[in-house]
Design an enzyme around this catalytic site. Structure first.
Site, PDB file in Angstrom:
ATOM      1  N   ASP A  81       5.047  -7.545   0.631  1.00 54.99           N
ATOM      2  CA  ASP A  81       4.357  -8.421  -0.301  1.00 54.99           C
ATOM      3  C   ASP A  81       5.366  -8.897  -1.367  1.00 54.99           C
ATOM      4  O   ASP A  81       6.388  -8.247  -1.597  1.00 54.99           O
ATOM      5  CB  ASP A  81       3.215  -7.615  -0.915  1.00 54.99           C
ATOM      6  CG  ASP A  81       2.474  -8.371  -1.977  1.00 54.99           C
ATOM      7  OD1 ASP A  81       2.289  -9.586  -1.831  1.00 54.99           O
ATOM      8  OD2 ASP A  81       2.074  -7.727  -2.972  1.00 54.99           O
ATOM      9  N   ASP A  91       4.546 -10.595  -4.930  1.00 55.95           N
ATOM     10  CA  ASP A  91       4.192 -10.251  -6.323  1.00 55.95           C
ATOM     11  C   ASP A  91       3.748  -8.788  -6.417  1.00 55.95           C
ATOM     12  O   ASP A  91       2.907  -8.328  -5.658  1.00 55.95           O
ATOM     13  CB  ASP A  91       3.051 -11.145  -6.825  1.00 55.95           C
ATOM     14  CG  ASP A  91       3.490 -12.608  -6.930  1.00 55.95           C
ATOM     15  OD1 ASP A  91       4.689 -12.847  -7.126  1.00 55.95           O
ATOM     16  OD2 ASP A  91       2.622 -13.485  -6.806  1.00 55.95           O
ATOM     17  N   ASP A 113       0.777  -4.027  -2.914  1.00 55.17           N
ATOM     18  CA  ASP A 113       0.139  -3.347  -4.044  1.00 55.17           C
ATOM     19  C   ASP A 113      -1.375  -3.592  -4.107  1.00 55.17           C
ATOM     20  O   ASP A 113      -2.052  -3.001  -4.941  1.00 55.17           O
ATOM     21  CB  ASP A 113       0.780  -3.794  -5.365  1.00 55.17           C
ATOM     22  CG  ASP A 113       0.632  -5.276  -5.607  1.00 55.17           C
ATOM     23  OD1 ASP A 113       0.840  -6.070  -4.660  1.00 55.17           O
ATOM     24  OD2 ASP A 113       0.279  -5.670  -6.732  1.00 55.17           O
TER      25      ASP A 113
HETATM   26 MG   LIG Z   1       1.051  -8.110  -4.609  1.00 59.59          MG
END
Ligand SMILES: [Mg+2]
Length: 186
Positions: A6, A8, A137
């Protein structure tokens, strides 16, 4: 082996850049501290009267392009590539895509080189992307199909309620991934 990373919150440090931008733009209102973040979507941690102000920060031209790397992330990407793993960056652009989409490419070019932009996959549905591992996340990743990848959670205060997924940071990734890499077929 395909490893999806991922962008961000894993490679690009959205959270701390947001706090810095908030302090600069709204010095009279305290931002939510990183350790107090509860919702994956940052605007939801702010009261309804502040949400537009939060959104104005991360949709502003240059915000996504100028995010600093998460400490250790770029070194880890280079090391994973050197190990021969097929590393792809798998990112969901903001619904307000106008600045975000091009800036995600610019970010990858700036930090990993222009060639690395060919590794960028932008999608609103990561379950449709094939891979062995997804390091992300986001607490729960859902979409049209059952994913083929295994979700490794990149640790953040807003995902600590999830206890049934392996958890990783760029400080301990070698130990966490060791088990995953050695049990894979290739
Ligand atoms: Mg993320």
């Amino acid at each position: 082996m395909i490893i999806l990373l991922d962008q961000d919150g894993v490679l690009a440090d959205f959270e701390h850049a947001f706090i810095d931008a908030w302090k600069a733009r709204y010095p009279h209102i305290a931002p939510i501290a990183y350790e107090d973040r509860k919702s994956f979507y940052i605007r939801e941690d702010y009261g309804p009267e502040l949400r537009g102000m939060a959104e104005a920060i991360y949709t502003a031209p240059g915000f996504i392009r100028d995010l600093p790397p998460v400490p250790g992330a770029l070194e880890a990407v280079r090391e994973l590539l050197a190990l021969g793993l097929d590393v792809r960056i798998c990112s969901s652009p903001l619904s307000q895509f106008e600045n975000c989409v091009a800036e995600k490419y610019l970010w990858v070019e700036k930090h990993l080189g222009r060639e690395a932009t060919s590794r960028l996959i932008l999608t609103k549905d990561k379950t449709l992307v094939r891979g062995d591992l997804l390091i992300d996340d986001k607490p729960r990743i859902e979409g049209a199909v059952a994913p083929r990848w295994k979700h490794i959670l990149y640790d953040a205060p807003y995902n600590r309620h999830v206890t049934d997924a392996p958890r990783l940071t760029w400080a301990n990734w070698r130990n966490v991934l060791a088990g995953e890499l050695y049990t894979a077929d290739e």
